[in-house]
Design a protein around this motif. Structure first.
Motif, mmCIF file in Angstrom:
data_model
loop_
_atom_site.group_PDB
_atom_site.id
_atom_site.type_symbol
_atom_site.label_atom_id
_atom_site.label_comp_id
_atom_site.label_asym_id
_atom_site.label_seq_id
_atom_site.Cartn_x
_atom_site.Cartn_y
_atom_site.Cartn_z
ATOM 1 N N LEU A 74 0.806 -1.227 0.000
ATOM 2 C CA LEU A 74 0.000 0.000 0.000
ATOM 3 C C LEU A 74 0.842 1.282 0.000
ATOM 4 O O LEU A 74 0.328 2.361 -0.288
ATOM 5 C CB LEU A 74 -0.920 0.010 1.225
ATOM 6 N N ARG A 75 2.117 1.148 0.306
ATOM 7 C CA ARG A 75 3.000 2.311 0.441
ATOM 8 C C ARG A 75 2.945 3.219 -0.782
ATOM 9 O O ARG A 75 2.861 4.439 -0.659
ATOM 10 C CB ARG A 75 4.428 1.853 0.708
ATOM 11 N N GLY A 76 2.977 2.632 -1.964
ATOM 12 C CA GLY A 76 2.970 3.426 -3.189
ATOM 13 C C GLY A 76 1.687 4.208 -3.408
ATOM 14 O O GLY A 76 1.666 5.168 -4.174
ATOM 15 N N LEU A 77 0.633 3.816 -2.706
ATOM 16 C CA LEU A 77 -0.649 4.523 -2.810
ATOM 17 C C LEU A 77 -0.836 5.523 -1.669
ATOM 18 O O LEU A 77 -1.879 6.162 -1.562
ATOM 19 C CB LEU A 77 -1.802 3.520 -2.805
ATOM 20 N N GLY A 78 0.165 5.618 -0.810
ATOM 21 C CA GLY A 78 0.068 6.542 0.320
ATOM 22 C C GLY A 78 -0.847 6.050 1.426
ATOM 23 O O GLY A 78 -1.379 6.856 2.187
ATOM 24 N N LEU A 79 -1.028 4.749 1.520
ATOM 25 C CA LEU A 79 -1.889 4.171 2.541
ATOM 26 C C LEU A 79 -1.106 3.185 3.393
ATOM 27 O O LEU A 79 -0.039 2.726 2.998
ATOM 28 C CB LEU A 79 -3.072 3.428 1.900
ATOM 29 N N LYS A 80 -1.661 2.870 4.536
ATOM 30 C CA LYS A 80 -1.204 1.775 5.391
ATOM 31 C C LYS A 80 -2.443 0.934 5.676
ATOM 32 O O LYS A 80 -3.567 1.331 5.342
ATOM 33 C CB LYS A 80 -0.600 2.297 6.686
ATOM 34 N N ALA A 81 -2.233 -0.203 6.301
ATOM 35 C CA ALA A 81 -3.355 -1.116 6.554
ATOM 36 C C ALA A 81 -4.488 -0.430 7.309
ATOM 37 O O ALA A 81 -5.662 -0.638 6.982
ATOM 38 C CB ALA A 81 -2.877 -2.344 7.311
#
Length: 153
Positions: free
Chosen positions: A41-48
């Motif tokens: 998810l890092r590349g989308l600017g998200l975390k779990a």
């Protein structure tokens, strides 16, 4: 003379008392899966955690922040920070809750829904590595068993 590498603690300790403890195994499996998910998810600017909030909002469930905190088992202040971040990025909005006008429902925007769909694809792909040792039937059974544990109360 080359040295023989020591066996990893994972292999050496797997048969220990702790290595057979269900709570430890759940925590360790969670850590492994969470690391894979966060990396994806890092590349989308998200975390779990932020993905979890966005996912529920994108499904149209219109949860309140209190409901999110209860479902995700997070402190309400953590939910406020997650929603604030997602709202600041234009991915969710707080809207009046038809069930209780004192509360606000968290709703995904069109951009939030698009990002959530992309994130879902990344999360599904990331699940391949930690669960590679399980076939489809075993994964389904694991999900069934975990739901029974997670939603027992």
């Amino acid at each position: 003379m080359p040295r023989t590498p020591a066996p990893s603690p994972d292999a050496a300790w797997a048969g220990s008392d702790l290595g057979n403890d269900l709570s430890f195994l759940l925590a360790r499996a969670n850590a492994v899966a969470l690391a894979a998910g966060n990396a994806a998810l890092r590349g989308l600017g998200l975390k779990a955690r932020s993905y979890s909030v966005l996912s529920i909002a994108a499904e149209g469930l219109r949860p309140t922040q209190r409901e999110l905190a209860e479902y995700l088992r997070l402190d309400p202040s953590q939910i406020v920070a997650l929603v604030d971040d997602l709202e600041g990025r234009g991915l969710v909005e707080r809207r009046a809750d038809a069930r209780d006008r004192r509360s606000k429902a968290v709703v995904a925007t069109a951009e939030g829904k698009r990002l959530c769909a992309a994130a879902r694809a990344e999360v599904l792909a990331a699940e391949e590595r930690p669960y590679a040792g399980l076939d489809a039937e075993e994964r389904a059974r694991l999900a069934e068993l975990l739901k029974r544990v997670a939603f027992a109360d």
